[in-house]
Motif scaffolding. Structure first.
Motif, mmCIF file in Angstrom:
data_model
loop_
_atom_site.group_PDB
_atom_site.id
_atom_site.type_symbol
_atom_site.label_atom_id
_atom_site.label_comp_id
_atom_site.label_asym_id
_atom_site.label_seq_id
_atom_site.Cartn_x
_atom_site.Cartn_y
_atom_site.Cartn_z
ATOM 1 N N LYS A 57 0.825 -1.213 0.000
ATOM 2 C CA LYS A 57 0.000 0.000 0.000
ATOM 3 C C LYS A 57 0.855 1.257 0.000
ATOM 4 N N GLU A 58 2.096 1.147 0.528
ATOM 5 C CA GLU A 58 2.980 2.313 0.545
ATOM 6 C C GLU A 58 3.385 2.740 -0.863
ATOM 7 N N GLY A 71 0.465 2.107 -8.286
ATOM 8 C CA GLY A 71 -0.699 1.332 -8.697
ATOM 9 C C GLY A 71 -1.511 0.870 -7.511
ATOM 10 N N LYS A 72 -2.480 0.039 -7.786
ATOM 11 C CA LYS A 72 -3.386 -0.441 -6.744
ATOM 12 C C LYS A 72 -2.664 -1.424 -5.833
ATOM 13 N N ALA A 73 -2.846 -1.235 -4.529
ATOM 14 C CA ALA A 73 -2.245 -2.151 -3.562
ATOM 15 C C ALA A 73 -2.724 -3.568 -3.821
ATOM 16 N N GLY A 74 -1.797 -4.527 -3.786
ATOM 17 C CA GLY A 74 -2.128 -5.926 -4.037
ATOM 18 C C GLY A 74 -1.939 -6.358 -5.477
ATOM 19 N N SER A 75 -1.714 -5.394 -6.384
ATOM 20 C CA SER A 75 -1.469 -5.762 -7.782
ATOM 21 C C SER A 75 -0.055 -6.315 -7.932
ATOM 22 N N ASP A 76 0.192 -6.993 -9.061
ATOM 23 C CA ASP A 76 1.489 -7.630 -9.294
ATOM 24 C C ASP A 76 2.585 -6.578 -9.500
ATOM 25 N N TRP A 86 14.349 -1.187 -6.936
ATOM 26 C CA TRP A 86 13.836 -0.939 -8.286
ATOM 27 C C TRP A 86 12.550 -1.751 -8.442
ATOM 28 N N MET A 87 11.417 -1.074 -8.510
ATOM 29 C CA MET A 87 10.108 -1.731 -8.559
ATOM 30 C C MET A 87 9.471 -1.509 -9.932
ATOM 31 N N PHE A 88 9.006 -2.587 -10.565
ATOM 32 C CA PHE A 88 8.382 -2.515 -11.888
ATOM 33 C C PHE A 88 6.966 -3.088 -11.817
ATOM 34 N N THR A 89 6.038 -2.487 -12.553
ATOM 35 C CA THR A 89 4.639 -2.900 -12.471
ATOM 36 C C THR A 89 4.254 -3.933 -13.516
ATOM 37 N N ALA A 90 5.147 -4.251 -14.442
ATOM 38 C CA ALA A 90 4.822 -5.223 -15.490
ATOM 39 C C ALA A 90 6.094 -5.884 -15.985
#
Length: 597
Positions: free
Chosen positions: A96-97, A102-107, A194-198
């Motif tokens: 959630k931070e 994006g939405k918390a809980g998404s990949d 380093w965080m990636f959403t896809a």
């Protein structure tokens, strides 16, 4: 998921590169990069715990060039790809931070700043630049990114833990936000999350800026490629992504602090950035400030730009700031107030400075050496100087190393020098005891005025009564004594209201622990002719003496150790009994024929 602050020196990284048993197991579980479908676009794919300084600028012959540094040496960023395979540790649900992504809980997929042996371990380093070559720090700016993959709206973030307690997410580089740049000292080395959403391929464009010691500006660019998920057989050309400015579409003037929730540690610089859809390149701003305890805001006449800047002394804690956007001298928009919070980090080591001489002659070079005890991995220093009669310490320009030299002039007689140790986020970790310089011939009189401070006790109780007495020798006629205090790791002295005369009686707050108390002697003209200090004030909350406090701490430690030892013993006994019970139960359920086998 726990994300911890990481800054690793060469020595520590060499030790970290040795595979532990846990690392070997991680490699066995997760597919390493070289076991994937081969290199992408002719690049060498680096993954599976390999350390890479993705941005590694060097300066040679007065020119700046951005390289990458791998375990095999320097290479060009275009020749490598950094691989984050889909593993049990890299594939996470978005906390959630990270709601800004994006939405918390998404990949999401992550390469953390603490080494995960199943993915690449990227960072950036300014260790390839020799000390003294540059003036100031080095900045690394995000310029944009391109993407190849299945996602419609891919994005990423470079973050570190931040805020008080280190439990929040401090945004360093996030496309479409106010966070697009990081900076560091020459010789520094940084890791981040380093965080990636896809999944897919990301080409991230950076520019690096620096200034030579002669004032010449330097710049170079580099593109760092990340492959998230499986390495493709053939690499499609990444497509440039549209990155909107975070103020686009906003109805109001937005003010964003450069630290999460406006929480700063002493040593860091407060930068509040104002942004608006209605702003233009030459727009003028007006900043209003209200310190804690004050009833009214005051306009700061010196701050007219889009960024409001100040030093985070403890006096700034609780200050509220808001901005106005002006056009033709009229207010167009007004922001909501932002509150700035300031704390000091607890010292992690004791920093001791030793001068090479007790007394100097004009024209000498004074040499100061510092020692950490215990030794830490932090190697970022600044040195500060205060001339007699001045109200604040000033940074000795370009002083960044553990040792420092200073050309001695007559004006340095009675001056004071301190060193400070910083972490990678520029928070002060330790400050040395101030050293007072003595220069032969530096005093204007044959018998110089001197002042020493006596304390009623070496350790004071917070809120209790403390008495300080100034012993003045060779005092001039019509002299006066005033008192001031400087809190640990800060530059300015603050006059103690109503404190005049040779005796100071004060109720020190606990925040004065480590502070410097100063008595200034002035002649009839108001000139400061002598200063005396208590270099490090000791203030405790309980009022116990050092010996009592030490004994109490030892007793507490002993009791705590006994509790944990007892608890640990009980847990081991319970686990052993449980293991025996499970073995017996399994035997009871196993057919006789199998038991014989």
């Amino acid at each position: 998921m726990t994300l911890s602050l990481g800054r690793v020196t060469r020595r520590a990284r060499q030790a970290a590169s040795l595979l532990s048993l846990g690392g070997v197991l991680a490699l066995a579980v997760a597919a390493p990069a070289d076991a994937a479908n081969g290199p992408a676009d002719g690049r060498t794919v680096l993954g599976a715990g390999q350390h890479v300084d993705a941005v590694y600028p060097v300066v040679k012959d007065g020119a700046l060039a951005v390289h990458s540094l791998t375990d095999k040496g320097e290479t060009e960023p275009d020749d490598i790809a950094l691989h984050i395979p889909d593993t049990k540790t890299s594939h996470v649900t978005l906390p959630k931070e990270y709601s800004f992504l994006g939405k918390a809980g998404s990949d999401a997929w992550i390469s953390p700043q603490t080494q995960d042996m199943s993915v690449v371990w990227p960072g950036w380093s300014f260790e390839g630049i020799e000390p003294g070559v540059l003036k100031g720090t080095v900045s690394m700016d995000f310029e944009g990114f391109a993407y190849a993959g299945e996602a419609k709206s891919p994005t990423f973030a470079v973050t570190q833990p931040g805020g008080f307690g280190n439990k929040k997410v401090s945004q360093l580089i996030v496309p479409g936000s106010a966070f697009t740049s990081v900076s560091g000292e020459v010789g520094s080395h940084t890791h981040a999350n380093w965080m990636f959403t896809a999944q897919g391929t990301y080409d991230i464009d950076f520019s690096v800026h620096a200034t030579l010691a002669n004032g010449k500006a330097l710049e170079d660019t580099a593109t760092v490629r990340f492959i998230v998920g499986a390495v493709p057989d053939e690499q499609k050309a990444p497509v440039a992504q549209e990155v909107r400015h975070y103020s686009e579409g906003a109805d109001d003037l937005l003010v964003t602090p450069n630290k999460v929730d406006g929480e700063y540690f002493v040593g860091q610089t407060v930068n509040l950035t104002a942004a608006s859809d209605k702003a233009e390149e030459d727009s003028e701003y007006r900043w209003h400030v209200r310190k804690a305890g004050e009833s009214d805001y005051t306009a700061d006449p010196e701050q007219r730009e889009a960024v409001y800047t100040t030093k985070p002394d403890r006096a700034v804690d609780g200050t509220q700031v808001y901005a106005e956007l002006l056009k033709d001298g009229k207010v167009v928009q007004t922001s909501e107030p932002t509150t700035v919070h300031v704390r000091a980090l607890d010292p992690t080591t004791t920093l001791t400075v030793t001068p090479d001489r007790k007394t100097y002659h004009e024209g000498d070079t004074a040499r100061f050496t510092s020692v950490q005890k215990p030794e830490t991995d932090d190697e970022h220093y600044h040195w500060y100087l205060k001339h007699r009669g001045e109200s604040a310490y000033e940074w000795i320009e370009e002083s960044r190393l553990a040792d420092q030299e200073l050309e001695v002039t007559r004006e340095l007689d009675g001056a004071q020098v301190v060193a400070r140790l910083f972490n990678a986020d520029h928070a002060v970790l330790a400050e040395s005891t101030p050293i007072t310089l003595s220069v032969d011939g530096g005093s204007a009189t044959v018998s110089p005025v001197t002042v020493e401070i006596d304390q009623d006790t070496e350790r004071h109780a917070a809120g209790g009564k403390a008495t300080f007495t100034a012993q003045v020798k060779n005092a001039p006629k019509h002299y006066s004594v005033s008192w001031a205090v400087r809190q640990n790791a800060e530059n300015p002295f603050t006059e103690i209201a109503g404190a005049h005369g040779k005796t100071l009686t004060q109720s020190p707050p606990v925040g004065w622990n480590g502070a410097q108390i100063m008595a200034s002697v002035k002649n009839g003209k108001g000139d400061v002719v002598a200063e005396g200090t208590v270099p490090v004030l000791k203030v405790t909350e309980t009022g116990k003496s050092g010996a009592q406090k030490s004994a109490a701490d030892k007793q507490s430690d002993s009791s705590g150790a006994a509790v944990w030892w007892t608890a640990g013993t009980v847990v081991l006994v319970v686990l052993a009994a449980l293991a025996v019970w499970l073995v017996r139960r399994r035997k009871d359920r196993t057919p006789a024929a199998e038991q014989v086998q």
